[in-house]
Design a protein around this motif. Structure first.
Motif, PDB file in Angstrom:
ATOM      1  N   UNK A  14      44.348  55.807  29.583  1.00  5.29           N
ATOM      2  CA  UNK A  14      43.466  55.246  30.601  1.00  5.29           C
ATOM      3  C   UNK A  14      43.581  53.723  30.651  1.00  5.29           C
ATOM      4  N   UNK A  15      43.723  53.098  29.493  1.00  5.49           N
ATOM      5  CA  UNK A  15      43.899  51.646  29.454  1.00  5.49           C
ATOM      6  C   UNK A  15      45.184  51.238  30.163  1.00  5.49           C
ATOM      7  N   UNK A  16      46.263  51.963  29.910  1.00  9.14           N
ATOM      8  CA  UNK A  16      47.542  51.656  30.560  1.00  9.14           C
ATOM      9  C   UNK A  16      47.437  51.837  32.067  1.00  9.14           C
ATOM     10  N   UNK A  17      46.820  52.922  32.519  1.00  4.13           N
ATOM     11  CA  UNK A  17      46.674  53.151  33.954  1.00  4.13           C
ATOM     12  C   UNK A  17      45.801  52.081  34.605  1.00  4.13           C
ATOM     13  N   UNK A  18      44.718  51.692  33.940  1.00  5.70           N
ATOM     14  CA  UNK A  18      43.820  50.673  34.487  1.00  5.70           C
ATOM     15  C   UNK A  18      44.525  49.331  34.624  1.00  5.70           C
ATOM     16  N   UNK A  19      45.481  49.066  33.746  1.00  7.62           N
ATOM     17  CA  UNK A  19      46.196  47.788  33.806  1.00  7.62           C
ATOM     18  C   UNK A  19      47.025  47.643  35.073  1.00  7.62           C
ATOM     19  N   UNK A  20      47.301  48.742  35.759  1.00  5.04           N
ATOM     20  CA  UNK A  20      48.088  48.708  36.998  1.00  5.04           C
ATOM     21  C   UNK A  20      47.198  48.786  38.243  1.00  5.04           C
ATOM     22  N   UNK A  21      45.879  48.712  38.062  1.00  6.02           N
ATOM     23  CA  UNK A  21      44.954  48.751  39.186  1.00  6.02           C
ATOM     24  C   UNK A  21      44.489  47.346  39.549  1.00  6.02           C
ATOM     25  N   UNK A  22      43.927  47.216  40.729  1.00  2.00           N
ATOM     26  CA  UNK A  22      43.238  45.984  41.079  1.00  2.00           C
ATOM     27  C   UNK A  22      41.858  46.007  40.428  1.00  2.00           C
ATOM     28  N   UNK A  23      41.191  44.866  40.399  1.00  4.31           N
ATOM     29  CA  UNK A  23      39.879  44.803  39.765  1.00  4.31           C
ATOM     30  C   UNK A  23      38.869  45.708  40.477  1.00  4.31           C
ATOM     31  N   UNK A  24      38.963  45.800  41.787  1.00  8.18           N
ATOM     32  CA  UNK A  24      38.027  46.658  42.523  1.00  8.18           C
ATOM     33  C   UNK A  24      38.271  48.129  42.223  1.00  8.18           C
ATOM     34  N   UNK A  25      39.549  48.523  42.109  1.00 10.55           N
ATOM     35  CA  UNK A  25      39.865  49.911  41.788  1.00 10.55           C
ATOM     36  C   UNK A  25      39.522  50.249  40.345  1.00 10.55           C
ATOM     37  N   UNK A  26      39.562  49.257  39.461  1.00 14.00           N
ATOM     38  CA  UNK A  26      39.273  49.494  38.040  1.00 14.00           C
ATOM     39  C   UNK A  26      37.815  49.864  37.817  1.00 14.00           C
TER      40      UNK A  26
ATOM     41  N   UNK B 202      46.361  55.670  43.255  1.00 11.64           N
ATOM     42  CA  UNK B 202      45.809  54.369  43.582  1.00 11.64           C
ATOM     43  C   UNK B 202      46.967  53.416  43.891  1.00 11.64           C
ATOM     44  N   UNK B 203      46.638  52.233  44.340  1.00 11.74           N
ATOM     45  CA  UNK B 203      47.669  51.251  44.667  1.00 11.74           C
ATOM     46  C   UNK B 203      48.140  50.548  43.395  1.00 11.74           C
ATOM     47  N   UNK B 204      49.314  50.913  42.944  1.00  7.55           N
ATOM     48  CA  UNK B 204      49.851  50.359  41.707  1.00  7.55           C
ATOM     49  C   UNK B 204      50.269  48.899  41.928  1.00  7.55           C
TER      50      UNK B 204
END
Length: 276
Positions: free
Chosen positions: A30-42, A52-54
């Motif tokens: 989950x940490x790795x996936x969140x690192x590729x999100x924007x702050x709003x998507x996180x 989501x938009x990588x």
């Protein structure tokens, strides 16, 4: 006679092992996936898993804001330095306790282990004052000494356990052949305990790499390792989950890769002498 295990039980245990492994690994994923999100998507609700938009903007901004490689080399120097010095001390200590025990040996081992039961914050003030007076604050040497001391009891205990599994007659034979104490340690004992020494080395590197309490309290910028690098993304302005996840991924990646490629040696060393 060995107990027979049916195919259904093997399948059930395998499935259970995979479920447990996935549960343990999920926070890292989950940490790795969140690192590729924007702050709003996180911080969106409900959270998005894969669709989501990588983006790589978090990694770019983290590197632009902080010098990753400066913190990385600090972590490498502190982990390896504390491990090497710890082995130079723990190998002779474990040898003495395993092959030349006294009536106080068990008391000493228990005392060393009891030091790990003391909360680190309980000795923070005196250690901080000592480091301040000696000019060791925010230095690699200071952190190497601290990491070596806090992990030394574990290293001695692990090596003592491995050395106890080595027959003493082998060392006696080496002495009869004229081996000195130094040669006995280097040419006889060390090669036989390679799995145990390797697992002790790897475990100490991992513990030193992940140590956060002392690195956050005894460093500022010059000797700050990756744990301080991660903590810098928690600020009064807010908690930036995407950037924090990117920094965490960059920090854990080297040690995860090391653990992946050395897992056989690590498991072999940790089970050394456990299975006859």
């Amino acid at each position: 006679m060995a107990r027979q295990v049916t195919t259904q039980k093997k399948l059930a245990f395998t499935l259970l092992a995979w479920v447990v492994a996935l549960l343990i690994f999920f926070p890292i994923l989950w940490t790795v996936l969140t690192s590729f999100k924007t702050e709003s998507e996180a911080v969106s609700s409900p959270p998005s898993f894969l669709f989501f938009q990588w983006t790589l903007e978090n990694y770019v901004e983290v590197q632009a804001r902080s010098n990753y490689f400066h913190h990385f080399w600090n972590s490498v120097a502190i982990s390896l330095g504390s491990t090497v010095i710890g082995l130079l001390i723990s190998v002779p200590a474990a040898w003495a306790m395993a092959f030349s025990p006294t009536k106080r040996t068990k008391d000493v081992l228990l005392w060393m282990l009891s030091t790990k039961m003391l909360p680190a914050v309980g000795v923070l003030v005196p250690i901080y004052i000592i480091f301040r007076d000696l000019g060791l604050l925010d230095t690699r040497i200071g952190l190497i000494v601290v990491m070596m001391l806090i992990n030394l009891p574990i290293m001695v205990w692990m090596l003592y356990t491995y050395f106890k599994e080595i027959p003493g007659e082998i060392l006696e034979a080496a002495r009869m052949d004229g081996a000195t104490l130094g040669k006995e340690l280097i040419y006889v004992l060390t090669p036989m305990a390679v799995p145990g020494i390797a697992s002790t080395l790897l475990l100490n590197i991992i513990l030193a790499w992940n140590e956060a309490f002392w690195t956050l309290n005894l460093t500022a910028s010059k000797a700050a390792p990756l744990t301080a690098f991660i903590a810098s993304y928690s600020s009064p302005e807010g908690l930036f989950y995407a950037k924090l996840s990117a920094a965490s991924t960059m920090a854990i990646a080297p040690i995860v890769i090391l653990g992946w490629f050395s897992q056989k040696q690590l498991v072999r060393g940790l089970t050394f002498g456990a299975v006859k």
